[in-house]
Design a protein around this motif. Structure first.
Motif, PDB file in Angstrom:
ATOM      1  N   GLY A  65       0.801  -1.214   0.000  1.00 42.49           N
ATOM      2  CA  GLY A  65       0.000   0.000   0.000  1.00 42.49           C
ATOM      3  C   GLY A  65       0.828   1.256   0.000  1.00 42.49           C
ATOM      4  O   GLY A  65       2.057   1.224   0.100  1.00 42.49           O
ATOM      5  N   GLN A  79      -4.740   0.452  -0.450  1.00 42.99           N
ATOM      6  CA  GLN A  79      -4.095  -0.803  -0.056  1.00 42.99           C
ATOM      7  C   GLN A  79      -4.704  -1.990  -0.797  1.00 42.99           C
ATOM      8  O   GLN A  79      -5.770  -2.471  -0.438  1.00 42.99           O
ATOM      9  CB  GLN A  79      -4.259  -0.986   1.452  1.00 42.99           C
ATOM     10  CG  GLN A  79      -3.692  -2.269   1.985  1.00 42.99           C
ATOM     11  CD  GLN A  79      -3.817  -2.324   3.488  1.00 42.99           C
ATOM     12  OE1 GLN A  79      -3.320  -1.460   4.181  1.00 42.99           O
ATOM     13  NE2 GLN A  79      -4.477  -3.348   3.986  1.00 42.99           N
ATOM     14  N   PRO A  80      -4.042  -2.490  -1.843  1.00 45.02           N
ATOM     15  CA  PRO A  80      -4.487  -3.733  -2.481  1.00 45.02           C
ATOM     16  C   PRO A  80      -4.063  -4.932  -1.627  1.00 45.02           C
ATOM     17  O   PRO A  80      -2.982  -4.936  -1.048  1.00 45.02           O
ATOM     18  CB  PRO A  80      -3.760  -3.751  -3.819  1.00 45.02           C
ATOM     19  CG  PRO A  80      -3.129  -2.416  -3.964  1.00 45.02           C
ATOM     20  CD  PRO A  80      -3.013  -1.823  -2.609  1.00 45.02           C
ATOM     21  N   VAL A 100      -9.212  -4.132  -2.806  1.00 47.50           N
ATOM     22  CA  VAL A 100      -8.510  -2.856  -2.728  1.00 47.50           C
ATOM     23  C   VAL A 100      -9.263  -1.961  -1.742  1.00 47.50           C
ATOM     24  O   VAL A 100     -10.461  -1.728  -1.903  1.00 47.50           O
ATOM     25  CB  VAL A 100      -8.415  -2.162  -4.105  1.00 47.50           C
ATOM     26  CG1 VAL A 100      -7.722  -0.821  -3.973  1.00 47.50           C
ATOM     27  CG2 VAL A 100      -7.683  -3.051  -5.101  1.00 47.50           C
TER      28      VAL A 100
END
Length: 108
Positions: A65, A79-80, A100
């Protein structure tokens, strides 16, 4: 659906306004049933719908992220996450999902 994430991050550049990080974690999920309301010929009925995932499950998480500091208190992040499997009491289910998150944090 209720989710509690437990995550550990390694931040590459903690002094910068833009901070990149990677991490590992586990997501604790609680799936529940839902109610379905329908109306037929003016008669309303309510029924619980079946949720095949009902129960508690754990999902290991791999994440990366970027955190954007707006000021000392607020920051935005993207943030994936990758979730390869879900561990449940009845079965171990393959997920292979990518989630995500986009959010805001407040630092006390």
């Amino acid at each position: 659906h209720i989710e509690i994430p437990l995550q550990f991050h390694f931040i590459f550049n903690p002094q910068n306004r833009v901070q990149g990080y990677v991490g590992l974690g586990v997501s604790i999920n609680r799936w529940m049933t839902t109610q379905l309301k329908s109306e037929t010929n003016g008669v309303e009925s309510t029924a619980k719908t079946y949720n095949p995932k009902k129960g508690t499950q754990l999902a290991p998480v791999i994440l990366a992220g970027v955190n954007f500091k707006l000021n000392e208190e607020f920051s935005l992040f993207i943030q994936p996450e990758y979730r390869p499997v879900a561990l449940q009491k009845q079965t171990n289910t393959r997920l292979n999902s990518v989630v995500v998150f986009l959010g805001m944090t407040y630092h006390l």
